[in-house]
Design an enzyme around this catalytic site. Structure first.
Site, PDB file in Angstrom:
ATOM      1  N   GLY A  38       0.668  -1.061   0.138  1.00 57.86           N
ATOM      2  CA  GLY A  38      -0.046   0.019   0.118  1.00 57.86           C
ATOM      3  C   GLY A  38       0.975   1.232  -0.122  1.00 57.86           C
ATOM      4  O   GLY A  38       2.100   1.131   0.070  1.00 57.86           O
ATOM      5  N   SER A  39       0.160   2.473   0.019  1.00 62.70           N
ATOM      6  CA  SER A  39       0.987   3.653  -0.313  1.00 62.70           C
ATOM      7  C   SER A  39       1.786   4.112   1.004  1.00 62.70           C
ATOM      8  O   SER A  39       3.235   4.522   0.897  1.00 62.70           O
ATOM      9  CB  SER A  39      -0.035   4.672  -0.618  1.00 62.70           C
ATOM     10  OG  SER A  39      -1.087   4.629   0.440  1.00 62.70           O
ATOM     11  N   THR A  40       1.380   3.948   2.376  1.00 66.70           N
ATOM     12  CA  THR A  40       1.999   4.038   3.366  1.00 66.70           C
ATOM     13  C   THR A  40       3.159   2.881   3.831  1.00 66.70           C
ATOM     14  O   THR A  40       4.391   3.364   3.867  1.00 66.70           O
ATOM     15  CB  THR A  40       1.110   4.163   4.791  1.00 66.70           C
ATOM     16  OG1 THR A  40      -0.044   4.641   4.339  1.00 66.70           O
ATOM     17  CG2 THR A  40       1.976   4.721   5.846  1.00 66.70           C
ATOM     18  N   GLY A  64       0.441  -0.969   6.447  1.00 66.65           N
ATOM     19  CA  GLY A  64      -0.297  -0.012   6.813  1.00 66.65           C
ATOM     20  C   GLY A  64      -1.912  -0.412   7.267  1.00 66.65           C
ATOM     21  O   GLY A  64      -1.933  -1.820   7.358  1.00 66.65           O
ATOM     22  N   GLY A 121      -6.808  -4.197   3.325  1.00 65.40           N
ATOM     23  CA  GLY A 121      -7.066  -4.929   1.954  1.00 65.40           C
ATOM     24  C   GLY A 121      -7.381  -3.739   0.871  1.00 65.40           C
ATOM     25  O   GLY A 121      -7.659  -4.327  -0.074  1.00 65.40           O
ATOM     26  N   GLU A 123      -0.875 -10.364   3.352  1.00 67.61           N
ATOM     27  CA  GLU A 123      -0.756  -9.664   4.663  1.00 67.61           C
ATOM     28  C   GLU A 123      -1.084 -10.250   5.936  1.00 67.61           C
ATOM     29  O   GLU A 123      -0.263  -9.913   6.943  1.00 67.61           O
ATOM     30  CB  GLU A 123      -1.304  -8.233   4.532  1.00 67.61           C
ATOM     31  CG  GLU A 123      -0.857  -7.251   3.328  1.00 67.61           C
ATOM     32  CD  GLU A 123      -1.723  -6.095   3.056  1.00 67.61           C
ATOM     33  OE1 GLU A 123      -1.230  -5.023   2.682  1.00 67.61           O
ATOM     34  OE2 GLU A 123      -3.153  -6.183   3.475  1.00 67.61           O
TER      35      GLU A 123
END
Length: 262
Positions: free
Chosen positions: A34-36, A90, A103, A111
């Site tokens: 994910g982005s974070t 994240g 998700g 994850e």
């Protein structure tokens, strides 16, 4: 470079940068998606390059694996690692008990496997992900493609008897095609509004034939780090009681992204 980051990206960077301070030499790490989490992988890569930090990473998606290799982080499989010292990932929502919805990046299965194979899980997020009750973010459920519409109907029937506000479910798509996970499955997003009993919902969903896994992470997260756009970070530990505040130097963001051309 930090001045060019959006406020939300500054918050993500702050949380990610603080989280990699927990990484010690020789650790086997779960690397989230994910982005974070991508901010975290980049911050970790800086420590590997500048400090000679020796770690091995188990990515939770193909795209995280690609980024880690690009940044010089050694990548191994979970079968090779067998057990991990720490996973950093994240979340889409975090409640006061540190239960999560994950998700949004369609990697919830790997994850959850990686997080539960770790001594400790640290979740990183911008402060907007801190919620009083889970459910505003659509809950992802990974299902096999065979008979997915029947699985969707069965999920709807289960939801009728549970403490949720809404019961709409949608198939996640990319363009005009169903999105495929790294395991070649589909994602159904459950628009519930509010989840009154996350543990019960998680257990009920995973009993439905065709459901592979759901995005409720119950009693898996140990610590959450919320970032703010001014560099402040709030640390909340499941066993520590009150939150703690710290600060990250946002000016260092330029060293994280310079070699990536961002």
């Amino acid at each position: 470079m930090a001045a060019e980051l959006s406020p939300i990206d500054k918050a993500k960077f702050a949380a990610a940068k603080r989280a990699v301070d927990f990484v010690e030499d020789g650790m086997k790490l779960g690397l989230g998606t994910g982005s974070t989490a991508a901010f975290m992988v980049r911050c970790l890569g800086e420590r590997v390059r500048s400090e000679g930090l020796r770690v091995q990473g188990v990515p939770t998606s193909n795209r995280t694996a690609e980024l880690a290799r690009q940044l010089g982080i050694p990548v191994i499989t979970l079968d090779e690692a067998k057990w991990l010292d720490l996973t950093i990932d994240g979340a889409d929502e975090v409640d006061p008990q540190l239960n999560l919805i994950k998700g949004g990046g369609a990697a919830l299965l790997q994850e959850k496997i990686v997080a539960t194979a770790s001594e400790r899980m640290i979740v990183i997020a911008d402060a907007a992900k801190d919620v009083a009750q889970l459910g505003a973010f659509p809950l992802p459920v990974e299902v096999i493609p065979f008979g997915w519409q029947t699985t969707q109907l069965l999920i709807g029937q289960v939801l009728e008897g549970l403490d949720v506000e809404g019961r709409k479910t949608t198939l996640r798509r990319t363009g005009d095609q169903p999105l495929r996970t790294d395991e070649n499955n589909y994602i159904l997003d459950l628009h519930l509004g509010r989840i009154g009993n996350p543990r019960q919902l998680a257990l009920m969903l995973n009993q439905i034939p065709g459901v592979v896994e759901n995005g409720l992470f119950i009693e898996i997260c140990d610590t959450v780090i919320f970032g703010h756009d001014d560099g402040r970070v709030t640390l909340r530990d499941i066993a520590g009681g009150a939150s703690q505040e710290d600060r990250v130097d946002l000016a260092r963001a330029d060293t994280i992204f310079a070699d990536l051309g961002e």
